[in-house]
Design a protein around this motif. Structure first.
Motif, PDB file in Angstrom:
ATOM      1  N   LYS A 303      58.316 -13.718  22.697  1.00 18.56           N
ATOM      2  CA  LYS A 303      57.446 -13.068  23.687  1.00 18.56           C
ATOM      3  C   LYS A 303      58.242 -12.154  24.621  1.00 18.56           C
ATOM      4  CE  LYS A 303      53.907 -16.681  23.717  1.00 18.56           C
ATOM      5  NZ  LYS A 303      53.277 -17.774  24.508  1.00 18.56           N
ATOM      6  N   GLY A 304      59.495 -12.505  24.858  1.00 18.81           N
ATOM      7  CA  GLY A 304      60.352 -11.649  25.678  1.00 18.81           C
ATOM      8  C   GLY A 304      60.604 -10.313  25.004  1.00 18.81           C
ATOM      9  N   TRP A 305      60.931 -10.348  23.722  1.00 14.82           N
ATOM     10  CA  TRP A 305      61.166  -9.104  22.986  1.00 14.82           C
ATOM     11  C   TRP A 305      59.884  -8.278  22.884  1.00 14.82           C
ATOM     12  CZ3 TRP A 305      65.999  -8.133  22.901  1.00 14.82           C
ATOM     13  CH2 TRP A 305      66.943  -9.151  22.729  1.00 14.82           C
ATOM     14  N   VAL A 306      58.746  -8.949  22.735  1.00 15.85           N
ATOM     15  CA  VAL A 306      57.466  -8.231  22.653  1.00 15.85           C
ATOM     16  C   VAL A 306      57.152  -7.558  23.985  1.00 15.85           C
ATOM     17  CG1 VAL A 306      54.963  -8.514  22.397  1.00 15.85           C
ATOM     18  CG2 VAL A 306      56.509  -9.609  20.787  1.00 15.85           C
ATOM     19  N   ALA A 307      57.472  -8.228  25.094  1.00 15.16           N
ATOM     20  CA  ALA A 307      57.243  -7.621  26.410  1.00 15.16           C
ATOM     21  C   ALA A 307      58.044  -6.329  26.553  1.00 15.16           C
ATOM     22  CB  ALA A 307      57.623  -8.609  27.510  1.00 15.16           C
ATOM     23  N   ILE A 308      59.299  -6.352  26.095  1.00 11.99           N
ATOM     24  CA  ILE A 308      60.125  -5.139  26.145  1.00 11.99           C
ATOM     25  C   ILE A 308      59.544  -4.070  25.214  1.00 11.99           C
ATOM     26  CG2 ILE A 308      62.426  -4.179  25.765  1.00 11.99           C
ATOM     27  CD1 ILE A 308      63.563  -6.975  26.353  1.00 11.99           C
ATOM     28  N   THR A 309      59.081  -4.512  24.036  1.00 11.80           N
ATOM     29  CA  THR A 309      58.455  -3.583  23.085  1.00 11.80           C
ATOM     30  C   THR A 309      57.276  -2.859  23.723  1.00 11.80           C
ATOM     31  OG1 THR A 309      59.048  -4.977  21.188  1.00 11.80           O
ATOM     32  CG2 THR A 309      57.245  -3.417  20.873  1.00 11.80           C
ATOM     33  N   PHE A 311      56.595  -2.547  26.857  1.00 11.82           N
ATOM     34  CA  PHE A 311      57.038  -1.739  27.999  1.00 11.82           C
ATOM     35  C   PHE A 311      57.442  -0.340  27.526  1.00 11.82           C
ATOM     36  CE2 PHE A 311      60.429  -0.026  30.638  1.00 11.82           C
ATOM     37  CZ  PHE A 311      59.865  -0.095  31.905  1.00 11.82           C
ATOM     38  N   TYR A 312      58.287  -0.284  26.487  1.00 12.20           N
ATOM     39  CA  TYR A 312      58.736   1.030  25.998  1.00 12.20           C
ATOM     40  C   TYR A 312      57.622   1.764  25.254  1.00 12.20           C
ATOM     41  CZ  TYR A 312      63.502   0.144  27.458  1.00 12.20           C
ATOM     42  OH  TYR A 312      64.618  -0.081  28.214  1.00 12.20           O
ATOM     43  N   ASN A 313      56.691   1.013  24.704  1.00 15.38           N
ATOM     44  CA  ASN A 313      55.540   1.630  24.051  1.00 15.38           C
ATOM     45  C   ASN A 313      54.728   2.435  25.068  1.00 15.38           C
ATOM     46  OD1 ASN A 313      54.477   1.950  21.505  1.00 15.38           O
ATOM     47  ND2 ASN A 313      53.132   0.190  21.606  1.00 15.38           N
ATOM     48  N   LYS A 314      54.523   1.816  26.249  1.00 19.02           N
ATOM     49  CA  LYS A 314      53.774   2.518  27.299  1.00 19.02           C
ATOM     50  C   LYS A 314      54.541   3.741  27.804  1.00 19.02           C
ATOM     51  CE  LYS A 314      51.392  -1.641  28.913  1.00 19.02           C
ATOM     52  NZ  LYS A 314      51.364  -2.688  29.974  1.00 19.02           N
ATOM     53  N   GLN A 315      55.880   3.657  27.731  1.00 20.22           N
ATOM     54  CA  GLN A 315      56.708   4.792  28.133  1.00 20.22           C
ATOM     55  C   GLN A 315      56.797   5.847  27.017  1.00 20.22           C
ATOM     56  OE1 GLN A 315      58.097   4.637  31.331  1.00 20.22           O
ATOM     57  NE2 GLN A 315      56.964   2.717  31.474  1.00 20.22           N
ATOM     58  N   TYR A 324      62.911  -3.278  19.297  1.00 20.70           N
ATOM     59  CA  TYR A 324      62.635  -4.594  19.894  1.00 20.70           C
ATOM     60  C   TYR A 324      61.542  -5.360  19.153  1.00 20.70           C
ATOM     61  CZ  TYR A 324      65.792  -3.258  23.606  1.00 20.70           C
ATOM     62  OH  TYR A 324      66.927  -2.901  24.289  1.00 20.70           O
ATOM     63  N   ILE A 325      60.581  -4.663  18.560  1.00 21.73           N
ATOM     64  CA  ILE A 325      59.562  -5.413  17.796  1.00 21.73           C
ATOM     65  C   ILE A 325      60.199  -6.016  16.552  1.00 21.73           C
ATOM     66  CG2 ILE A 325      58.684  -3.543  16.318  1.00 21.73           C
ATOM     67  CD1 ILE A 325      56.674  -6.394  17.994  1.00 21.73           C
ATOM     68  N   TYR A 338      52.495  -9.202  15.917  1.00 19.14           N
ATOM     69  CA  TYR A 338      53.770  -8.476  15.888  1.00 19.14           C
ATOM     70  C   TYR A 338      53.790  -7.463  14.755  1.00 19.14           C
ATOM     71  CZ  TYR A 338      55.286 -12.351  18.911  1.00 19.14           C
ATOM     72  OH  TYR A 338      55.400 -13.273  19.911  1.00 19.14           O
ATOM     73  N   TRP A 339      53.252  -7.857  13.607  1.00 20.19           N
ATOM     74  CA  TRP A 339      53.228  -6.936  12.471  1.00 20.19           C
ATOM     75  C   TRP A 339      52.297  -5.755  12.748  1.00 20.19           C
ATOM     76  CZ3 TRP A 339      56.595  -6.368   8.781  1.00 20.19           C
ATOM     77  CH2 TRP A 339      57.392  -7.445   8.406  1.00 20.19           C
ATOM     78  N   LYS A 340      51.198  -6.015  13.434  1.00 15.73           N
ATOM     79  CA  LYS A 340      50.280  -4.906  13.750  1.00 15.73           C
ATOM     80  C   LYS A 340      50.953  -3.925  14.706  1.00 15.73           C
ATOM     81  CE  LYS A 340      45.477  -3.900  14.570  1.00 15.73           C
ATOM     82  NZ  LYS A 340      44.129  -4.435  14.784  1.00 15.73           N
ATOM     83  N   LEU A 341      51.677  -4.475  15.684  1.00 18.94           N
ATOM     84  CA  LEU A 341      52.405  -3.621  16.617  1.00 18.94           C
ATOM     85  C   LEU A 341      53.489  -2.837  15.879  1.00 18.94           C
ATOM     86  CD1 LEU A 341      52.304  -3.000  19.613  1.00 18.94           C
ATOM     87  CD2 LEU A 341      53.845  -4.927  20.023  1.00 18.94           C
ATOM     88  N   TYR A 342      54.166  -3.521  14.970  1.00 19.50           N
ATOM     89  CA  TYR A 342      55.194  -2.867  14.132  1.00 19.50           C
ATOM     90  C   TYR A 342      54.589  -1.700  13.349  1.00 19.50           C
ATOM     91  CZ  TYR A 342      58.318  -2.453  10.035  1.00 19.50           C
ATOM     92  OH  TYR A 342      59.127  -1.977   9.030  1.00 19.50           O
TER      93      TYR A 342
END
Length: 462
Positions: A303-309, A311-315, A324-325, A338-342
């Protein structure tokens, strides 16, 4: 009897000294019982077995020492040996409640929970002391049977005898929660708190019940009382922080989470929540700092790595998001989100093969949203995989029959693969379901859109 290894006068020290020499010293049976109990509580089974053997050598008729031997047999799953020994003891002392308890333990191990309950009830009848432990054991047997009402009643009886039995309190609340009896749990906990007003555990559990009913102000008050009862109670600060987040009181939530970090070793959960709060407050710099602290504290917290993912996605920094994903997926490769985000990140980066792989994995893991099927289809069309695209849509039709978006795509795909009859069939269906979606053909299959095939299908019938 409690032991302290630093006190040389205590039997434990004497016993451990004896084990280092060849000299056998004498202990009375009660001293052996205390030594064995001490080792069993610590999980030092080998030392407990040595104490049992030496104890029975010196006191061969001691029922209590034999019962300890039975307990070890049960622990080691030697149920037949335990049974034989209990039967012998029963013939000698048919009114010994501990014999019934150990027999019930064996029956429980054999999944004969109803029979175990019957024996434990007999033990209560025979008991000369406080029966709270027996009610707790009966409650656990009912839990094994998924009889939550009966389990709850017995845990309540246990608490009536022993207010400090927090294990029974937790189990009782679990039963209330499973039965979705949150108000009933609140009613009981308030009665309990009247008897034990400084129980931080009860206040904490009361707060969680208020949260379940979305009575957030009441929940905060309960967590505050838990903190008053024990200002080092980390769980109360965490739960209060979670409620404050729901109320969008992010600064106060950060304060609660930060306090929890000072009371114990830093927890990745608290660090992650602080990051989320700072992000909600618009402080991007502190948000990402805490996200990085989260994964530094617990590199395996996906969940920590997903939060960073995210964050940068919004940026719109998709390259970093992808990095990070991948870390999150390496930790939990079966997480469909996670796979959908990937897949979405790769799609934005125009990494079409990887995006298609991501959407395919998403579908394999059970995400059957229409948009997932359609997006994967469109990518397959773009990378010139029409057969795979057709197969993908035929699977989608099982979940979404009579869907115009699927039918238009199938019409176009069958047309480009020269299966005109199938193309006509699906185009007819598509026009029937929603003629306004004809633009799908125009966008995905421009050649088909310009063809006589489409013009003929769209020509008004005379």
């Amino acid at each position: 009897m409690e032991f302290s290894p630093n006190n040389n006068e205590l039997p434990l020290t004497k016993f451990e000294s004896m084990l280092k020499t060849n000299h056998v010293l004498f202990f009375d049976s009660e001293e052996f019982e205390n030594i064995i109990h001490y080792y069993l509580d610590l999980g030092k089974i080998a030392l407990a077995k040595k104490a049992i053997k030496l104890g029975l050598d010196q006191h061969p008729t001691s029922t209590n020492l034999k019962l300890f031997k039975v307990e070890v047999y049960v622990f080691e799953n030697k149920l037949e040996e335990a049974d034989v020994m209990l039967n012998e003891l029963y013939n000698l002392e048919p009114h010994n409640e501990e014999i019934y308890i150990q027999k019930a333990n064996i029956l429980s191990k054999r999944d004969q929970h109803e029979d175990a309950i019957d024996l434990l009830k007999k033990a209560i009848d025979l008991s000369q002391d406080d029966a709270s432990d027996l009610y707790s054991l009966i409650g656990m047997e009912y839990l094994f049977l998924d009889k939550f009402e009966d389990a709850k009643d017995n845990f309540i009886k246990c608490l009536e005898s022993d207010l400090e039995d927090y294990s029974a309190l937790y189990n009782m609340v679990y039963c209330f929660e499973f039965l979705e009896q949150h108000q009933e749990a609140i009613d009981y906990l308030n009665i309990y708190i009247d008897k034990n007003p400084y129980s931080e555990v009860a206040w904490h559990q009361l707060g969680k019940q208020y949260v379940a009913l979305k009575r957030h102000k009441k929940a905060i008050a309960a967590f505050d009382f838990a903190i008053i009862s024990d200002d080092t109670f980390v769980g109360a600060y965490i739960e209060k922080g979670k409620v404050l987040e729901k109320l969008k009181r992010f600064e106060e939530a950060i304060e609660c989470y930060t306090t929890s970090l000072t009371l114990d070793d830093p927890t990745s959960f608290a660090l992650l929540r602080i990051g989320h709060c700072y992000e909600k407050l618009g402080n991007q710099e502190l948000a990402v700092q805490y996200y990085y602290k989260t994964v530094h504290e617990d590199p395996l917290l996906d969940k920590g790595w997903v939060a960073i993912t995210k964050f940068y996605n919004k940026q719109r920094n998709f390259q970093k998001s992808l990095h990070y994903i991948n870390k999150a997926i390496n930790i939990d490769s079966e997480n469909v989100k996670y796979w959908k985000l990937y897949a979405q990140i790769n799609h934005r980066l125009n990494h079409l093969e990887e995006a298609e792989r991501g959407f395919k994995k998403t579908l394999e893991l059970g995400n059957y949203e229409l948009n997932t099927w359609l997006t994967r289809c469109d990518i397959l069309i773009e990378i010139d995989e029409p057969e795979a695209a057709i197969y993908n849509l035929l699977q989608a039709m099982e979940f979404y029959p009579e869907n115009a978006e699927i039918e238009y795509r199938l019409a176009g795909l069958y047309h480009v693969t020269n299966e005109t009859e199938k193309a006509s069939f699906h185009l007819k269906n598509a026009l029937l379901y929603n003629p306004d979606y004809i633009f799908i053909i125009e966008e995905l299959f421009p050649e088909t859109y310009k063809s006589s095939f489409l013009k003929k299908a769209l020509k008004p019938k005379e």
